[in-house]
Design a protein around this motif. Structure first.
Motif, PDB file in Angstrom:
ATOM      1  N   TYR A 244       0.837  -1.198   0.000  1.00  0.00           N
ATOM      2  CA  TYR A 244       0.000   0.000   0.000  1.00  0.00           C
ATOM      3  C   TYR A 244       0.877   1.256   0.000  1.00  0.00           C
ATOM      4  N   ALA A 245       0.561   2.191  -0.918  1.00  0.00           N
ATOM      5  CA  ALA A 245       1.218   3.495  -1.058  1.00  0.00           C
ATOM      6  C   ALA A 245       2.632   3.405  -1.626  1.00  0.00           C
ATOM      7  N   ALA A 249       5.651   6.273  -1.983  1.00  0.00           N
ATOM      8  CA  ALA A 249       6.790   5.992  -1.096  1.00  0.00           C
ATOM      9  C   ALA A 249       8.078   5.812  -1.875  1.00  0.00           C
ATOM     10  N   VAL A 261       8.101   0.199   6.621  1.00  0.00           N
ATOM     11  CA  VAL A 261       6.991  -0.739   6.468  1.00  0.00           C
ATOM     12  C   VAL A 261       6.193  -0.754   7.773  1.00  0.00           C
ATOM     13  N   THR A 262       4.918  -0.396   7.696  1.00  0.00           N
ATOM     14  CA  THR A 262       4.042  -0.406   8.861  1.00  0.00           C
ATOM     15  C   THR A 262       2.993  -1.505   8.681  1.00  0.00           C
ATOM     16  N   TYR A 265      -3.225   0.663   6.789  1.00  0.00           N
ATOM     17  CA  TYR A 265      -3.473   1.836   5.943  1.00  0.00           C
ATOM     18  C   TYR A 265      -3.371   3.140   6.731  1.00  0.00           C
ATOM     19  N   ASP A 267      -1.851   3.815   9.472  1.00  0.00           N
ATOM     20  CA  ASP A 267      -0.477   4.115   9.877  1.00  0.00           C
ATOM     21  C   ASP A 267       0.267   4.824   8.749  1.00  0.00           C
ATOM     22  N   VAL A 268       0.127   4.300   7.540  1.00  0.00           N
ATOM     23  CA  VAL A 268       0.801   4.895   6.382  1.00  0.00           C
ATOM     24  C   VAL A 268       0.339   6.333   6.169  1.00  0.00           C
ATOM     25  N   TYR A 272       2.528   9.761   6.565  1.00  0.00           N
ATOM     26  CA  TYR A 272       2.702  10.640   5.409  1.00  0.00           C
ATOM     27  C   TYR A 272       2.351  12.075   5.798  1.00  0.00           C
ATOM     28  N   ALA A 279       6.402   5.724   3.796  1.00  0.00           N
ATOM     29  CA  ALA A 279       5.731   4.644   4.527  1.00  0.00           C
ATOM     30  C   ALA A 279       4.871   3.800   3.589  1.00  0.00           C
ATOM     31  N   VAL A 280       4.910   2.477   3.804  1.00  0.00           N
ATOM     32  CA  VAL A 280       4.078   1.526   3.048  1.00  0.00           C
ATOM     33  C   VAL A 280       3.524   0.501   4.033  1.00  0.00           C
ATOM     34  N   ALA A 281       2.624  -0.370   3.543  1.00  0.00           N
ATOM     35  CA  ALA A 281       2.059  -1.426   4.393  1.00  0.00           C
ATOM     36  C   ALA A 281       1.664  -2.618   3.541  1.00  0.00           C
TER      37      ALA A 281
END
Length: 619
Positions: A244-245, A249, A261-262, A265, A267-268, A272, A279-281
């Motif tokens: 995600y994202a 990123a 990496v979190t 969603y 959290d990302v 940001y 940040a991604v997930a």
């Protein structure tokens, strides 16, 4: 036969241009590009650049220019289809045959992009409608600004069973297309209903920024209903590969931000908004091997940041198990641990970006995480406990496929177990080393006996000769490799399994192996230039001299490869057959008498070599 354009686009995304080019020439990242010496003509100053974002390489010296496919065609003498098939096989993709069925499949995939894009616009509009007012209030209540909501194209799925078919049917989108895109579900009796209902919607984009799927969070606390729901696997969406994202990123990471990496969603998005744009997930699953490889295409050492609860700890353990077999020279992962009960979103909201930046700055490498994990798994205050600890660590090390990295992990863990045992012995004897480096609990000063002075001097001369011979052989092994880097495939694993008895030589050994393991077809000049630039110029001049070559003619740069390999093998056999135990006993006595970094390093290296020799003999 024509290869579908869509397949070529997908292949470009998966292979990574810098990875392909980096097999032929050493690349250094400079901002958003990579630079290196051109592989198509001889040059001393780098004029060759690789631009991952734009998907091409270019040499300002000779004018060479092209894509990953062009590069393979030029360097390996293949035609276009052969180059595509080679690259596709490396990432597990099957080159489609040009047929009416394949063309139809490509057209259907293009249609699905249009379908999910239309669905995304529908959800965005619904969020701003009266029906989505409570969803918008929820997002604002989580601290998101309208600008952030628009950036991530957040939306709302109304709690209606036929909302999607009604809204998109008017745009000419067919029911079968909505089913294929995962937007509606079709029952056995032919009836349909919306997959997402009464949820805040998070569009999932591929690396090129195209909507391919959705994640939805339920509003309220309906029992028996999943809190988060993702799109099913479709022709566009493979959740084990995407993050995600990643589209935004990767831009931030290439501009210098940390790739983080979190777990979710929100959290990302919260990170940001707080300035952490890298940040991604994962998408509802544990981090997969494919996702780790995708991360390494962007940065060599992403930071995995998990929640400070039991679930976060389990996620960290799973991630370390997935990463361990994949790590190699130059790439790895670090782990950031949040305070108990916190996630990135809550920490940023409560304590600000500075608190999260401290967590990321304190991220630990994989080796440290494994060490702490296994030390906590059992007692270490007895020899039996430390033996069990060593076995658990060895079990991890055996899973590492890269021989050089495996060797370094093994030596690091053995050192730590040995130091742990020594600390326990010091504690029991009333000694200690905190803040002062290692010191023996007692210093023994044997009385000199004049009658034996001549014999003692003779014994000391023998020991000095033995030390000099060991160092001389270590210098010959290194000098031969320095002048003949193509020997790496034949000697690299054996050279990686030993530890030299002086720190300066061992550091050079490690740097040389790491460099050659990460490069292919690196010539002598480039290899030695890299080592000089890395701070080893003085010792390099000492090794590449008549002093060493006088003992080993085969180490000279003008000797042929066969002669160099034969000489290296003979030296290595002599090096391994020496009286290691006698040297270790001598090193231990020296350590007890004079605790210095040099005596400790010699003792450590010899202890490792004795253990390695015992393991080889036991096989």
């Amino acid at each position: 036969m024509t290869i579908p354009t869509r397949f070529l686009d997908d292949l470009r995304e998966r292979i990574g241009l810098a990875d392909v080019v980096g097999r032929r020439t050493r690349l250094t990242k400079k901002g958003r590009e990579h630079q290196g010496l051109c592989p198509f003509h001889k040059e001393k100053t780098p004029s060759f650049t690789v631009n991952e974002d734009k998907g091409f390489y270019h040499c300002f010296g000779c004018g060479a220019h092209g894509s990953a496919f062009d590069f393979v065609m030029e360097t390996e003498g293949l035609n276009f289809r052969e180059a595509v098939e080679k690259l596709a096989s490396e990432v597990g993709m099957q080159v489609p045959q040009d047929s009416p069925e394949e063309r139809q499949r490509a057209e259907r995939k293009n249609t699905l992009y249009d379908v999910v894009e239309a669905a995304c616009r529908h959800y965005e509009q619904a969020l701003r409608s009266p029906e989505g007012a409570h969803a918008l209030a929820y997002l604002r209540g989580r601290g998101l600004s309208d600008q952030t909501i628009a950036k991530f194209r957040l939306g709302f799925a109304p709690d209606r069973r036929d909302g999607m078919k009604t809204a998109l049917g008017g745009q000419g989108i067919q029911e079968a297309e909505l089913v294929a895109a995962g937007m509606i579900i079709k029952r056995d009796d032919g009836s349909t209903y919306d997959r997402f209902r009464g949820r805040v919607m998070f569009p999932i984009l591929d690396r090129r920024g195209r909507v391919v799927a959705f994640g939805g969070r339920i509003l309220g606390s309906d029992k028996g209903v999943a809190k988060y729901l993702n799109s099913p696997e479709t022709d566009l969406f493979h959740k084990g590969r995407l993050l995600y994202a990643m589209d935004s990123a990767q831009v931030a990471a290439r501009a210098g931000q940390t790739l983080i990496v979190t777990e979710g969603y929100m959290d990302v998005i919260a990170l940001y908004q707080a300035g952490f744009e890298g940040a991604v997930a994962p998408l509802g699953t544990a981090l997969t091997e494919e996702q780790i490889l995708e991360l390494w295409k962007i940065t060599p050492e992403p930071v995995l940041c998990f929640d400070g609860d039991n679930a976060g700890l389990r996620a960290a353990v799973r991630a370390s198990e997935r990463a361990l077999p994949l790590i190699k020279a130059g790439v790895g992962v670090r782990f950031a641990t949040l305070p108990p009960g916190e996630d990135p979103d809550s920490l940023v909201q409560a304590k600000g970006p500075g608190a999260f930046a401290e967590v990321i700055a304190a991220a630990k490498p994989l080796s440290q995480v494994l060490w702490e994990q296994e030390c906590a798994a059992g007692a270490t205050d007895t020899p039996e406990g430390r033996a069990a600890l060593q076995k658990r660590l060895d079990d991890h090390v055996r899973r590492i496929e890269d021989a050089t990295v495996r060797s370094h992990f093994q030596s690091t863990f053995k050192d730590r177990v040995w130091q742990l045992g020594r600390t326990k012995r010091d504690d029991r004897s009333g000694g200690g080393s905190a803040g002062r480096g290692f010191k023996p609990a007692r210093t023994f000063k044997p009385q000199r006996a004049e009658v034996f002075e001549g014999e003692a001097n003779k014994h000391q001369a023998v020991k000095s000769a033995r030390v000099d011979m060991t160092r001389s052989r270590e210098e010959i092994l290194l000098a031969t490799l320095l002048n003949h880097p193509d020997l790496f495939d034949d000697v690299g694993e054996r050279l990686g399994s030993v530890a030299f008895t002086t720190l300066e030589l061992d550091n050079l050994r490690q740097e040389a192996l790491k460099t050659l393991a990460g490069e292919t077809r690196l010539d002598r000049a480039d290899f030695q230039r890299h080592l000089r630039d890395s701070g080893y110029a003085t010792i390099l001049d000492s090794l590449l001299s008549s002093r060493v070559f006088g003992h080993a003619y085969f180490a000279r740069p003008d000797e042929d490869m066969l002669s160099a390999l034969e000489g290296w093998n003979e030296t290595y056999e002599l090096y391994c057959r020496r009286d290691l135990q006698a040297e270790l006993d001598d090193a231990q006595r020296q350590l007890a008498a004079h605790m210095t970094p040099e005596t400790f390093e010699r003792f450590r290296a010899l202890k490792m070599q004795v253990q390695s020799a015992a393991e080889r003999n036991a096989k």
